[in-house]
Design a protein around this motif. Structure first.
Motif, PDB file in Angstrom:
ATOM      1  N   LEU A  46       0.910  -1.230   0.115  1.00 13.69           N
ATOM      2  CA  LEU A  46       0.015  -0.169  -0.080  1.00 13.69           C
ATOM      3  C   LEU A  46       0.912   1.158   0.062  1.00 13.69           C
ATOM      4  O   LEU A  46       2.187   1.285   0.571  1.00 13.69           O
ATOM      5  N   PRO A  47       0.613   2.494  -0.472  1.00 12.18           N
ATOM      6  CA  PRO A  47       1.103   3.428  -0.541  1.00 12.18           C
ATOM      7  C   PRO A  47       1.565   3.935   1.000  1.00 12.18           C
ATOM      8  O   PRO A  47       0.775   4.127   1.794  1.00 12.18           O
ATOM      9  N   ILE A  48       2.953   4.258   1.043  1.00 13.56           N
ATOM     10  CA  ILE A  48       3.515   4.765   2.375  1.00 13.56           C
ATOM     11  C   ILE A  48       2.556   5.663   3.079  1.00 13.56           C
ATOM     12  O   ILE A  48       2.500   6.134   4.005  1.00 13.56           O
ATOM     13  N   ALA A  49       2.178   6.998   2.024  1.00 15.05           N
ATOM     14  CA  ALA A  49       1.602   8.075   2.160  1.00 15.05           C
ATOM     15  C   ALA A  49       0.261   7.638   3.213  1.00 15.05           C
ATOM     16  O   ALA A  49      -0.296   8.280   4.169  1.00 15.05           O
ATOM     17  N   ASN A  50      -0.551   6.586   2.608  1.00 11.39           N
ATOM     18  CA  ASN A  50      -1.679   6.195   3.397  1.00 11.39           C
ATOM     19  C   ASN A  50      -1.305   5.491   4.434  1.00 11.39           C
ATOM     20  O   ASN A  50      -2.238   5.525   5.566  1.00 11.39           O
ATOM     21  N   ILE A  51      -0.282   4.914   4.674  1.00 13.13           N
ATOM     22  CA  ILE A  51       0.142   4.086   6.018  1.00 13.13           C
ATOM     23  C   ILE A  51       0.403   5.123   7.234  1.00 13.13           C
ATOM     24  O   ILE A  51      -0.015   4.954   8.097  1.00 13.13           O
ATOM     25  N   ALA A  52       1.187   5.911   6.509  1.00 13.43           N
ATOM     26  CA  ALA A  52       1.435   7.093   7.508  1.00 13.43           C
ATOM     27  C   ALA A  52       0.370   7.855   7.940  1.00 13.43           C
ATOM     28  O   ALA A  52       0.209   8.046   9.248  1.00 13.43           O
ATOM     29  N   ARG A  53      -0.684   8.183   7.247  1.00  9.53           N
ATOM     30  CA  ARG A  53      -1.942   8.831   7.642  1.00  9.53           C
ATOM     31  C   ARG A  53      -2.743   8.341   8.457  1.00  9.53           C
ATOM     32  O   ARG A  53      -3.142   8.461   9.571  1.00  9.53           O
ATOM     33  N   ILE A  54      -2.828   6.658   8.268  1.00 10.92           N
ATOM     34  CA  ILE A  54      -3.533   5.831   9.283  1.00 10.92           C
ATOM     35  C   ILE A  54      -2.718   5.887  10.681  1.00 10.92           C
ATOM     36  O   ILE A  54      -3.334   5.857  11.706  1.00 10.92           O
ATOM     37  N   MET A  55      -1.578   5.648  10.523  1.00 14.26           N
ATOM     38  CA  MET A  55      -0.598   5.605  11.763  1.00 14.26           C
ATOM     39  C   MET A  55      -0.808   7.011  12.873  1.00 14.26           C
ATOM     40  O   MET A  55      -0.948   6.633  13.958  1.00 14.26           O
ATOM     41  N   LYS A  56      -0.959   7.962  11.830  1.00 13.09           N
ATOM     42  CA  LYS A  56      -0.765   9.313  12.727  1.00 13.09           C
ATOM     43  C   LYS A  56      -2.177   9.314  13.374  1.00 13.09           C
ATOM     44  O   LYS A  56      -2.453  10.151  14.394  1.00 13.09           O
ATOM     45  N   ARG A  57      -3.503   8.754  12.853  1.00 15.81           N
ATOM     46  CA  ARG A  57      -4.543   8.983  13.407  1.00 15.81           C
ATOM     47  C   ARG A  57      -4.436   8.478  14.783  1.00 15.81           C
ATOM     48  O   ARG A  57      -5.572   8.668  15.633  1.00 15.81           O
ATOM     49  N   SER A  58      -3.654   7.390  15.077  1.00 17.38           N
ATOM     50  CA  SER A  58      -3.939   6.527  16.172  1.00 17.38           C
ATOM     51  C   SER A  58      -2.829   7.131  17.074  1.00 17.38           C
ATOM     52  O   SER A  58      -2.783   6.491  18.423  1.00 17.38           O
ATOM     53  N   LEU A  59      -2.112   8.188  17.075  1.00 22.18           N
ATOM     54  CA  LEU A  59      -1.032   8.439  18.086  1.00 22.18           C
ATOM     55  C   LEU A  59      -1.405  10.002  18.176  1.00 22.18           C
ATOM     56  O   LEU A  59      -2.247  10.890  17.740  1.00 22.18           O
ATOM     57  N   PRO A  60      -0.699  10.396  19.468  1.00 17.90           N
ATOM     58  CA  PRO A  60      -0.894  11.805  19.738  1.00 17.90           C
ATOM     59  C   PRO A  60      -0.416  12.640  18.549  1.00 17.90           C
ATOM     60  O   PRO A  60       0.433  12.464  17.917  1.00 17.90           O
ATOM     61  N   SER A  61      -0.805  13.994  18.747  1.00 12.72           N
ATOM     62  CA  SER A  61      -0.458  14.804  17.642  1.00 12.72           C
ATOM     63  C   SER A  61       1.122  15.237  17.746  1.00 12.72           C
ATOM     64  O   SER A  61       1.718  15.565  16.882  1.00 12.72           O
ATOM     65  N   ASN A  62       1.711  15.148  18.903  1.00 14.44           N
ATOM     66  CA  ASN A  62       2.875  15.535  19.093  1.00 14.44           C
ATOM     67  C   ASN A  62       4.099  14.402  18.768  1.00 14.44           C
ATOM     68  O   ASN A  62       5.230  14.527  18.692  1.00 14.44           O
ATOM     69  N   ALA A  63       3.643  13.066  18.329  1.00 12.74           N
ATOM     70  CA  ALA A  63       4.194  12.095  18.033  1.00 12.74           C
ATOM     71  C   ALA A  63       4.797  11.969  16.577  1.00 12.74           C
ATOM     72  O   ALA A  63       4.294  12.487  15.670  1.00 12.74           O
ATOM     73  N   LYS A  64       5.991  11.454  16.377  1.00 19.35           N
ATOM     74  CA  LYS A  64       6.621  11.445  15.120  1.00 19.35           C
ATOM     75  C   LYS A  64       6.786  10.074  15.012  1.00 19.35           C
ATOM     76  O   LYS A  64       6.856   9.160  15.704  1.00 19.35           O
ATOM     77  N   ILE A  65       6.779   9.635  13.562  1.00 19.03           N
ATOM     78  CA  ILE A  65       6.936   8.518  13.075  1.00 19.03           C
ATOM     79  C   ILE A  65       8.095   8.265  12.048  1.00 19.03           C
ATOM     80  O   ILE A  65       8.245   9.199  11.146  1.00 19.03           O
ATOM     81  N   SER A  66       9.224   7.362  12.455  1.00 17.25           N
ATOM     82  CA  SER A  66      10.329   7.265  11.487  1.00 17.25           C
ATOM     83  C   SER A  66       9.780   6.513  10.401  1.00 17.25           C
ATOM     84  O   SER A  66       8.913   5.898  10.240  1.00 17.25           O
ATOM     85  N   ARG A  67      10.842   6.838   9.212  1.00 19.39           N
ATOM     86  CA  ARG A  67      10.599   6.064   7.807  1.00 19.39           C
ATOM     87  C   ARG A  67      10.495   4.681   8.209  1.00 19.39           C
ATOM     88  O   ARG A  67       9.760   3.851   7.410  1.00 19.39           O
ATOM     89  N   GLU A  68      11.633   4.176   8.863  1.00 24.02           N
ATOM     90  CA  GLU A  68      11.705   2.760   9.259  1.00 24.02           C
ATOM     91  C   GLU A  68      10.522   2.083   9.565  1.00 24.02           C
ATOM     92  O   GLU A  68       9.920   1.272   9.383  1.00 24.02           O
ATOM     93  N   ALA A  69       9.717   2.803  10.555  1.00 24.83           N
ATOM     94  CA  ALA A  69       8.513   2.333  11.458  1.00 24.83           C
ATOM     95  C   ALA A  69       7.456   2.361  10.244  1.00 24.83           C
ATOM     96  O   ALA A  69       6.735   1.407  10.118  1.00 24.83           O
ATOM     97  N   LYS A  70       7.416   3.239   9.322  1.00 19.84           N
ATOM     98  CA  LYS A  70       6.375   3.230   8.433  1.00 19.84           C
ATOM     99  C   LYS A  70       6.375   2.201   7.465  1.00 19.84           C
ATOM    100  O   LYS A  70       5.572   1.405   6.938  1.00 19.84           O
ATOM    101  N   GLU A  71       7.761   1.894   7.274  1.00 22.48           N
ATOM    102  CA  GLU A  71       8.016   0.717   6.169  1.00 22.48           C
ATOM    103  C   GLU A  71       7.780  -0.554   6.953  1.00 22.48           C
ATOM    104  O   GLU A  71       7.359  -1.331   6.150  1.00 22.48           O
ATOM    105  N   VAL A  72       8.063  -0.640   8.147  1.00 28.41           N
ATOM    106  CA  VAL A  72       7.968  -2.100   8.687  1.00 28.41           C
ATOM    107  C   VAL A  72       6.307  -1.982   8.902  1.00 28.41           C
ATOM    108  O   VAL A  72       5.796  -3.206   8.482  1.00 28.41           O
ATOM    109  N   VAL A  73       5.470  -1.094   8.985  1.00 25.48           N
ATOM    110  CA  VAL A  73       3.949  -1.194   9.213  1.00 25.48           C
ATOM    111  C   VAL A  73       3.589  -1.336   7.689  1.00 25.48           C
ATOM    112  O   VAL A  73       2.643  -2.477   7.374  1.00 25.48           O
ATOM    113  N   GLN A  74       4.054  -0.740   6.824  1.00 27.84           N
ATOM    114  CA  GLN A  74       3.783  -1.012   5.060  1.00 27.84           C
ATOM    115  C   GLN A  74       3.992  -2.602   4.841  1.00 27.84           C
ATOM    116  O   GLN A  74       2.896  -3.019   4.221  1.00 27.84           O
TER     117      GLN A  74
END
Length: 148
Positions: free
Chosen positions: A19-47
């Motif tokens: 799935l596109p990584i931008a979509n994955i990141a958007r879904i991940m961000k919805r589940s996290l506090p607004s000040n949380a950051k997500i590394s590229r590696e974490a996005k790729e692992v979830v992807q």
């Protein structure tokens, strides 16, 4: 075939499988506090994990359809596959979503709306189902320590 051509074909296959990584990141961000950051590696692992999960569930549903001599996988087959694979905690939100989807589909068809409007309506239904479910579909998937 040169190394560069082989490298490009691997990248093309990854793009087809994931799935596109931008979509994955958007879904991940919805589940996290607004000040949380997500590394590229974490996005790729979830992807990769999400793509593998989709293949796993789809394969189970496909096997069921094959045994029943059917060629089309439907929502009920996917819910059955998720249950049979031991993901019971996700069943209620998914059943709710499938029910709302079917109700919206019938309603949109009766009113003569184009399918593009149905898809937009489904995004809204997903948000409602996600907020109404006792536990979010994603709440058990990710937690993060933001106390740093």
């Amino acid at each position: 075939m040169s190394f560069r051509e082989g490298e490009q074909s691997d990248i093309a296959r990854d793009q087809d499988r994931y799935l596109p990584i931008a979509n994955i990141a958007r879904i991940m961000k919805r589940s996290l506090p607004s000040n949380a950051k997500i590394s590229r590696e974490a996005k790729e692992v979830v992807q990769e994990s999400v793509s593998e999960f989709i293949s796993f569930v789809t394969s189970e549903a496909s096997d069921k359809c094959f045994r029943e001599k059917r060629k089309t996988i439907n929502g009920d087959d996917l819910i059955w596959a998720i249950a049979s694979l031991g993901f019971e905690e996700y069943l209620e939100p998914l059943k709710l979503y499938l029910q709302k989807y079917r109700e919206a589909e019938v309603s949109y068809q009766k009113q003569g709306f184009p399918s593009s409007e149905l898809l937009e309506g489904m995004k809204q239904i997903f948000d409602v189902c996600d907020s109404q479910a006792e536990t979010s579909i994603f709440s058990n998937v990710m937690t993060i320590d933001t106390s740093f």
